[in-house]
Design a protein around this motif. Structure first.
Motif, PDB file in Angstrom:
ATOM      1  N   THR B  52       0.836  -1.204   0.000  1.00  0.00           N
ATOM      2  CA  THR B  52       0.000   0.000   0.000  1.00  0.00           C
ATOM      3  C   THR B  52       0.872   1.256   0.000  1.00  0.00           C
ATOM      4  O   THR B  52       0.578   2.235  -0.697  1.00  0.00           O
ATOM      5  CB  THR B  52      -0.947  -0.010   1.216  1.00  0.00           C
ATOM      6  N   GLN B  96      -7.633  -0.417  -0.664  1.00  0.00           N
ATOM      7  CA  GLN B  96      -7.823  -1.649   0.091  1.00  0.00           C
ATOM      8  C   GLN B  96      -9.070  -1.555   0.975  1.00  0.00           C
ATOM      9  O   GLN B  96      -9.818  -2.502   1.121  1.00  0.00           O
ATOM     10  CB  GLN B  96      -6.570  -1.869   0.953  1.00  0.00           C
ATOM     11  N   ASP B 172      -5.588  -2.010  -4.948  1.00  0.00           N
ATOM     12  CA  ASP B 172      -5.036  -2.616  -3.733  1.00  0.00           C
ATOM     13  C   ASP B 172      -5.992  -3.704  -3.280  1.00  0.00           C
ATOM     14  O   ASP B 172      -7.069  -3.409  -2.745  1.00  0.00           O
ATOM     15  CB  ASP B 172      -4.896  -1.506  -2.674  1.00  0.00           C
TER      16      ASP B 172
HETATM   17 MG   LIG Z   1      -2.002  -2.835   2.034  1.00  0.00          MG
END
Ligand SMILES: [Mg+2]
Ligand SMILES: Nc1ncnc2c1ncn2[C@@H]1O[C@H](COP(=O)(O)OP(=O)(O)OP(=O)(O)O)[C@@H](O)[C@H]1O
Lengths: 305, 241
Positions: B52, B96, B172
């Motif tokens: 990330t 994410q 992500d």
């Molecule tokens: Mg991550």
């Protein structure tokens, strides 16, 4: 596409409307506009009053020279003339005096003729001499200075004291005016401070949404404009309420003032232009709110990359 | 490869990049990376490896602690705020944690990137409706994220990322929450976009996804980056980029 509804309600990306800070901002601006309007009306009224007073003391003034009481008429006349000359010297030395001329014997005779009749020889009588003073326009006139210097030069000279008194009043009113103007400046500062604070609070509240808008490629102005618009609307609304309370208050104060002293305060009227600037206050508040919010957002967003 | 690349063909370039949070240690060190236009990469590494973090530099959410990052040929350290904003419009991101706006409907969430650019509302409507139908969310256009399932939220997030036909798509864990039957469909969306010229990087833990699609893999390990060729789980065919 048949499943598609006809109307899709678009919601505000930044729900600034139902913000907890909105009411605070409105109330703040309402109070500010109220205070501002009342104070401003005072300033404007004082201004009109000052103008009227200035008009009435502007232009000219007379100085009296009391006659000498010497038993010898010739000596007395000479002494009076000497005093008059001293006064003339002083008057002519003052920057705001355009010219100072003593009235001629003939003019004096004419002045006292209604009381004493024809054929009076001025030199034989203890009549006061009079100096006609023409004052310059558009310059500050310091009567106190004039009176002081005259008194220093000769004890026999005296100035028309109505004007002296008015001059004192003008200086007092000027002082009040400066005080009121500083209050106005303070009100503006406090208001933009409150708007800065509410904007920052709201930015904190909507941090998450703003970060997403930022990530989607929104420029700082995209967010800043929304805040500016919202703040302007809230400030205008608050301002209108403040103004609506201020107007009767101004009338109330005016009528009270009239009861106290009709003569002087009576000149403290508001012109239609004055009223226009008072009525324009909510718009003025909206502009301040708009600018403050805009630059607060711009500055705060600098923290994001 | 780097030297033979035409500069305008390089979408992302990182040199000696290090990233750390606050006064902590470097999460990533000496990253060198060059992604060509139209490339497709998976990004792997164990949890906490910095996937990330690496992506966030690519989508211009943070600057490197050291080294230089260029996106679309612009060094992010020297670009001004407005030009960074314009670059972000060319980047689609699937976060994410989705990062949908809770008080907005699925429709408005997906419309966001278009409205931010000031697109005509009729065109916005047309595009958003089309895409929401494609991701099978046309029944939920008015629903707010709170009332959507994890998989539905993810599809909204993906729709928002691709609505603007981005030149760079960074996802992500984009298929972590969706059913097995919709995952391939979403992957197909990324593949289609890639065929149209979009450069794609997808962070994932899914070995299945990696083996199903023959794309090279960026692997983060021990603060460094290694690049594996397609279908090369062993890393024997490491290429230098
Ligand atoms: Mg991550
Ligand atoms: N905002 C932050 N502040 C401080 N530390 C952070 C921050 N974001 C990430 N980290 C740390 O950096 C390291 C890498 O995090 P990152 O989220 O990039 O990993 P990841 O590979 O995406 O992991 P995952 O697969 O679990 O999503 C972690 O140790 C994390 O604790």
């Amino acid at each position: 596409m048949s499943k598609q509804p006809n109307f899709i309600a678009r919601h505000e990306e930044l729900p600034l409307k139902n913000n907890s800070t909105s009411l605070f901002l409105q109330i703040m601006v309402g109070i500010a506009v109220f205070l501002f309007a009342v104070t401003l009306s005072g300033v404007l009224a004082i201004n009109t009053m000052l103008q009227n007073w200035n008009e009435s003391i502007l232009g000219s003034l007379t100085v009296q020279i009391m006659p000498s009481t010497d038993v010898n008429p010739e000596k007395a006349a000479a002494e009076t003339i000497a005093h008059q000359n001293k006064a003339l010297d002083v008057l002519r030395s003052l920057s705001f005096v355009e010219k100072a001329d003593p009235l001629t014997d003939k003019q004096l005779e004419k002045l006292i003729q209604p009381w004493l009749g024809d054929g009076i020889a001025i030199d034989d009588l203890p009549v006061p001499r009079i100096i006609d003073v023409k004052l310059k326009r558009n310059v500050d006139i310091d009567f106190m200075d004039l009176a002081y210097k005259l008194a220093q030069a000769t004890p026999m000279a005296s100035v028309d004291n109505h004007k002296l008194w008015l001059n004192k009043l003008i200086q007092f009113a000027d002082g009040i005016k400066i005080l009121a103007l500083s209050i106005l400046a303070l009100v503006i500062m406090i208001t933009s401070g409150a708007i800065f604070y509410t904007t920052q609070t709201s930015l904190g509240l909507h941090k998450y949404t703003i970060e997403i808008l930022h990530q989607m490629g929104a420029k700082d102005t995209y967010v800043a404009q929304q805040y500016a618009k919202r703040s302007a609307i809230l400030a205008f609304q608050g301002g209108v309420v403040g103004l609506l309370i201020a107007i009767p208050t101004i009338f109330g104060i005016a009528s009270l003032a009239h009861q106290i002293e009709g003569g002087i305060i009576g000149e403290a009227k508001l012109s239609s232009l004055d009223w226009l600037s008072i009525i324009g206050l909510p718009a003025f508040a909206a502009i301040i709110a708009m600018l403050t919010a805009y630059y607060t957002v711009k500055q705060t967003l600098q923290k994001l990359m | 490869m780097l030297t033979t690349n035409n500069k305008s063909n390089v979408i992302i370039e990182m040199q000696n990049v290090g990233i750390r949070y606050g006064q902590g240690p470097e999460i990533l060190s000496d990253i060198r990376l060059s992604l060509r236009k139209g490339s497709f990469h998976f990004l792997t590494g164990r949890s906490g490896a910095g996937k990330t973090s690496l992506l966030s530099m690519m989508y211009l959410a943070q600057k490197p602690s050291r080294g230089s990052v260029s996106v679309f040929g612009q060094n992010v350290n020297f670009a001004n705020r407005d030009s960074l904003a314009l670059l972000r419009r060319k980047i689609g991101v699937v976060f994410q944690d989705f990062r949908l706006i809770d008080h907005l409907s699925a429709f408005d969430n997906v419309a966001l990137p278009l409205r931010v650019c000031g697109m005509d509302e009729r065109e916005v409507r047309k595009r958003v409706m089309e895409l929401l139908q494609w991701v099978e969310l046309d029944r939920s256009i008015q629903a707010t994220p709170e009332t959507l399932s994890g998989g539905e939220k993810q599809r909204v997030a993906i729709a928002r990322a691709v609505i603007n036909r981005p030149d760079l798509l960074l996802a992500d864990e984009p298929t972590g929450n969706v059913d097995n039957d919709i995952a391939p469909k979403l992957m197909k969306l990324f593949v289609e976009l890639n065929k149209l010229g979009t450069t794609v990087v997808i962070a994932t833990h899914s070995e299945k996804l990696i083996s199903d699609f023959a794309y090279p893999r960026l692997h983060l390990h021990n603060r460094g980056l290694r690049i594996f060729g397609p279908n090369d789980p062993t890393g024997m065919g490491v290429r230098h980029v």
